[in-house]
Design a protein around this motif. Sequence first.
Motif, PDB file in Angstrom:
ATOM      1  N   LEU A   1      -1.630 -15.412  23.632  1.00 57.67           N
ATOM      2  CA  LEU A   1      -2.763 -14.574  23.247  1.00 57.67           C
ATOM      3  C   LEU A   1      -3.220 -13.673  24.384  1.00 57.67           C
ATOM      4  O   LEU A   1      -3.261 -14.076  25.547  1.00 57.67           O
ATOM      5  N   GLU A   2      -3.601 -12.443  24.006  1.00 59.09           N
ATOM      6  CA  GLU A   2      -4.156 -11.467  24.928  1.00 59.09           C
ATOM      7  C   GLU A   2      -5.698 -11.563  24.926  1.00 59.09           C
ATOM      8  O   GLU A   2      -6.293 -12.043  23.960  1.00 59.09           O
ATOM      9  N   PRO A   3      -6.368 -11.093  25.987  1.00 57.09           N
ATOM     10  CA  PRO A   3      -7.834 -11.167  26.037  1.00 57.09           C
ATOM     11  C   PRO A   3      -8.534 -10.467  24.876  1.00 57.09           C
ATOM     12  O   PRO A   3      -9.632 -10.872  24.475  1.00 57.09           O
ATOM     13  N   ASP A   4      -7.924  -9.425  24.315  1.00 62.47           N
ATOM     14  CA  ASP A   4      -8.564  -8.705  23.209  1.00 62.47           C
ATOM     15  C   ASP A   4      -8.295  -9.343  21.851  1.00 62.47           C
ATOM     16  O   ASP A   4      -8.698  -8.809  20.815  1.00 62.47           O
ATOM     17  N   GLY A   5      -7.616 -10.492  21.835  1.00 62.59           N
ATOM     18  CA  GLY A   5      -7.328 -11.161  20.576  1.00 62.59           C
ATOM     19  C   GLY A   5      -5.996 -10.807  19.963  1.00 62.59           C
ATOM     20  O   GLY A   5      -5.628 -11.357  18.920  1.00 62.59           O
ATOM     21  N   SER A   6      -5.253  -9.886  20.593  1.00 62.60           N
ATOM     22  CA  SER A   6      -3.904  -9.604  20.112  1.00 62.60           C
ATOM     23  C   SER A   6      -3.005 -10.807  20.382  1.00 62.60           C
ATOM     24  O   SER A   6      -3.253 -11.599  21.295  1.00 62.60           O
ATOM     25  N   ALA A   7      -1.944 -10.914  19.581  1.00 59.78           N
ATOM     26  CA  ALA A   7      -0.981 -12.007  19.735  1.00 59.78           C
ATOM     27  C   ALA A   7       0.356 -11.442  20.189  1.00 59.78           C
ATOM     28  O   ALA A   7       0.886 -10.501  19.589  1.00 59.78           O
ATOM     29  N   ASP A   8       0.897 -12.006  21.271  1.00 65.44           N
ATOM     30  CA  ASP A   8       2.248 -11.686  21.709  1.00 65.44           C
ATOM     31  C   ASP A   8       3.182 -12.715  21.086  1.00 65.44           C
ATOM     32  O   ASP A   8       2.995 -13.928  21.259  1.00 65.44           O
ATOM     33  N   LEU A   9       4.186 -12.251  20.357  1.00 61.67           N
ATOM     34  CA  LEU A   9       5.096 -13.124  19.617  1.00 61.67           C
ATOM     35  C   LEU A   9       6.521 -12.951  20.104  1.00 61.67           C
ATOM     36  O   LEU A   9       6.941 -11.833  20.414  1.00 61.67           O
ATOM     37  N   THR A  10       7.273 -14.044  20.126  1.00 62.89           N
ATOM     38  CA  THR A  10       8.723 -13.934  20.258  1.00 62.89           C
ATOM     39  C   THR A  10       9.332 -13.895  18.870  1.00 62.89           C
ATOM     40  O   THR A  10       8.930 -14.638  17.975  1.00 62.89           O
ATOM     41  N   PHE A  11      10.293 -13.002  18.675  1.00 56.97           N
ATOM     42  CA  PHE A  11      11.091 -12.953  17.455  1.00 56.97           C
ATOM     43  C   PHE A  11      12.429 -13.628  17.783  1.00 56.97           C
ATOM     44  O   PHE A  11      13.225 -13.123  18.582  1.00 56.97           O
ATOM     45  N   ALA A  12      12.684 -14.769  17.155  1.00 58.51           N
ATOM     46  CA  ALA A  12      13.742 -15.663  17.589  1.00 58.51           C
ATOM     47  C   ALA A  12      15.110 -14.996  17.670  1.00 58.51           C
ATOM     48  O   ALA A  12      15.808 -15.112  18.689  1.00 58.51           O
ATOM     49  N   PHE A  13      15.530 -14.303  16.628  1.00 56.33           N
ATOM     50  CA  PHE A  13      16.915 -13.862  16.542  1.00 56.33           C
ATOM     51  C   PHE A  13      17.144 -12.430  17.016  1.00 56.33           C
ATOM     52  O   PHE A  13      18.280 -12.046  17.290  1.00 56.33           O
TER      53      PHE A  13
END
Length: 328
Positions: free
Chosen positions: A54-66
Amino acid sequence: MPRLPRLVAVPTAAVALIVLTSGPTSAGEPTVSDPRVIAHFDFAAGQAAENIALEPDGSADLTFAFSGQVARVDKQGTTRILATLPPVADPNTPAVGVAVASGIVRAHDGTLYVNYATGTSETGIWRIDPHGGAPVQIAELPVDGFPNGLALDEECSVLYAADSVRGTVWSVPREGGTPTAWATGTALQPLPAPDGFIGANGIKFHNGAVWVSNSDRQTLLRIPVRPDKSAGTVETRATGLATIDDFGFTGHDDTVLAALNVNNQVALVRPDGTHKVVLTRDDGLANPTSVAVRGKTVYVSSASFFVTPPDPNLLLARLDRGHGRTGR
């Protein structure tokens, strides 16, 4: 993450698995309400949403598996790609055969760290600088392992990676370097063949301990960090968590929200180990892989490994105490 769709024909009985242990709702315990999917991803393009930071502004950093991508999704659902891990020509990842971007954590300075499992020398932990640029490998992990969940103890500047195949928690200095087999043992290992597949999976650093889920053994484990930073004795804190993947803590105590992947559920796990289901497929879950919590917001990524038609997504819900839905 669980086994990949092309490698598994899951029988009905296996999907049903074990009925969740449940207990009475306790006054003041967290409750979850208002679930809504804010972003859908492209499974055909490899965008199986695997893990969250999670980022401070509430954004989500995601890994895309494939696809090997790291994406940022704001709270309105707008998605942009931050970085892509280098493609591997001939991946030979144990148990799955394909390259997988898995765990992700964020340091306070905005640096992101990502696990990459390939079955080649690219297997290990990669760093993405706050201002962009190509990912850089900072630690190699064994090519015959599967680094899955990733945790960061920022105070001690240590990264912990859960190896799902070798049943090991690796520790690596945050700046990079040679990994150390920090914790091992049966509690972290997959089940023996032919039933075994994924052992140590999700991982978090919380209240002076490293917490790990074991998917095969359906357990949530706590490993104290001793004063000399070595691993203490592994403690089993909850059992019967069928298809548990990654998880997140709801606050300062030891209450957990855990993704139950094949079951299409999120369970609230109390400090005494009892648990109840708080989100299901009806809420939009599609093989949930990871849970993160910031204030009163719950984030759940779904990779959609088994759901047909596939619907990888990011779901948000509200976390409260004393009111909201009480489970199913």
